[in-house]
Design a protein around this motif. Structure first.
Motif, mmCIF file in Angstrom:
data_model
loop_
_atom_site.group_PDB
_atom_site.id
_atom_site.type_symbol
_atom_site.label_atom_id
_atom_site.label_comp_id
_atom_site.label_asym_id
_atom_site.label_seq_id
_atom_site.Cartn_x
_atom_site.Cartn_y
_atom_site.Cartn_z
ATOM 1 N N ARG A 43 3.118 -42.534 -30.506
ATOM 2 C CA ARG A 43 2.342 -41.299 -30.397
ATOM 3 C C ARG A 43 2.089 -40.689 -31.780
ATOM 4 O O ARG A 43 0.990 -40.199 -32.066
ATOM 5 C CB ARG A 43 3.090 -40.305 -29.511
ATOM 6 N N ASP A 104 4.132 -40.584 -20.562
ATOM 7 C CA ASP A 104 5.394 -40.886 -21.237
ATOM 8 C C ASP A 104 6.294 -41.807 -20.425
ATOM 9 O O ASP A 104 7.472 -41.962 -20.739
ATOM 10 C CB ASP A 104 6.143 -39.583 -21.550
ATOM 11 N N GLY A 139 -3.786 -40.181 -26.473
ATOM 12 C CA GLY A 139 -2.791 -41.180 -26.827
ATOM 13 C C GLY A 139 -2.507 -42.210 -25.759
ATOM 14 O O GLY A 139 -1.810 -43.196 -26.016
#
Length: 307
Positions: A43, A104, A139
């Motif tokens: 990231r 994530d 991202g």
């Protein structure tokens, strides 16, 4: 003019880097897992590549400065699929990425990137693999694929199939599987909704969604998936969590053919050879199935010549 940084600047950057690495590698007093550290470092690298001053900054506009987002067409537990239009060419494409709330999720992220790697190994007219890997503004990794608007499952709900249509679907499926297996892969998720076509001609049928594909000889537990596949199509060895080879895909192929043959538009006696092939493919004992997609395809060609 010297290109060297002043010593004070280097010292300040080194201090900040040490603090950054501490944040990447530890959560409070506890060390992060290598996968978590790799995700966070990725990231940061992505933000540096984009020259962003915030990790949560989002760039407006087109995806990769080339594709306009038209609609989200599917949302699963981990991923989303969107329909895109190229801003200059007007062509449509599919984009598969993680749901924002799964950005994530280390396992989901790794699976998506594995799928991108598999796509680089697969080029066949009956395989719809990823053609490129992109990075979204927030991202998330994303896969660019050809746009195929219809699935076999949708077609099954509309009308029954003629014998020649079933044989054509079997030929496309086995031909695509032959290429998948030649690349050393097992799809492991064959089902009617993962078989896509252009909405008009079933001859354009292609195998899609390599999200839980494996290298031959591996099991899903090796990639942190306790259970993978779907009821009704997964081979017994896959349900048992054993290492897989191409015969697991042949089982699913046989199950699909059986479904297509259940509601036929032709007289039943015309389908017997195809029904027998479907039974051989869907045999519970993998040692009793054809040993490869190529052999199964040759068996199908023999049926077609005899008819």
């Amino acid at each position: 003019m010297s290109s060297e940084l002043p010593p004070d600047d280097l010292e300040a950057i080194a201090t900040c880097f040490a603090a950054l690495w501490q944040a990447l590698s530890r959560s409070g007093a506890e060390p992060r897992t290598p996968a978590e550290t790799r995700l966070l470092a990725d990231r940061v690298r992505d933000a540096l590549d984009r020259r962003l001053d915030r990790l949560d900054a989002v760039e407006p506009g087109f995806i990769a400065n080339s594709f306009a987002l038209e609609a989200m067409v599917h949302e699963g537990a981990l991923t989303q699929i969107h329909r895109l239009r190229h801003r200059d060419l007007g062509t449509r494409h599919a984009l598969k990425t993680l749901r924002p709330d799964q950005a994530d999720n280390v396992v989901a992220r790794d699976l998506l990137l594995r799928e991108a790697g598999f796509g680089a190994r697969l080029r066949h007219r009956h395989v719809a693999a990823a053609t490129a890997a992109l990075r979204l503004a927030d991202g998330r990794p994303a896969l660019l694929m050809d746009w195929l608007p219809s699935s076999l499952s949708e077609r099954m709900r509309k009308a029954s199939f003629r014998r020649d249509e079933v044989a054509g679907i079997a030929a496309a499926l086995l031909s695509g599987l032959e290429a998948v297996h030649a690349a050393g892969l097992v799809h492991a998720d064959l089902a009617p909704d993962n078989l896509l076509y252009d909405g008009k001609d079933l001859a354009t049928l292609r195998i899609a969604d390599f999200g839980i594909a494996l290298e031959a000889g591996r099991r899903h537990g090796d990639v942190d998936l306790a259970k993978a596949g779907r009821d009704g199509f997964s081979a017994p060895e896959q349900q048992a969590g054993e290492p897989l080879d191409g015969r697991a895909d042949l089982y699913a192929c046989g199950r699909i053919l059986r479904l297509l043959l259940e509601d036929r538009a032709d007289p039943p006696q015309a389908e017997e050879p195809l029904r027998k092939l479907a039974g051989q493919l869907a045999c519970l004992d993998r040692d009793e199935r054809p040993s490869s997609a190529g052999i199964a395809l040759a068996m199908l060609h023999g049926i077609q010549k005899a008819s």
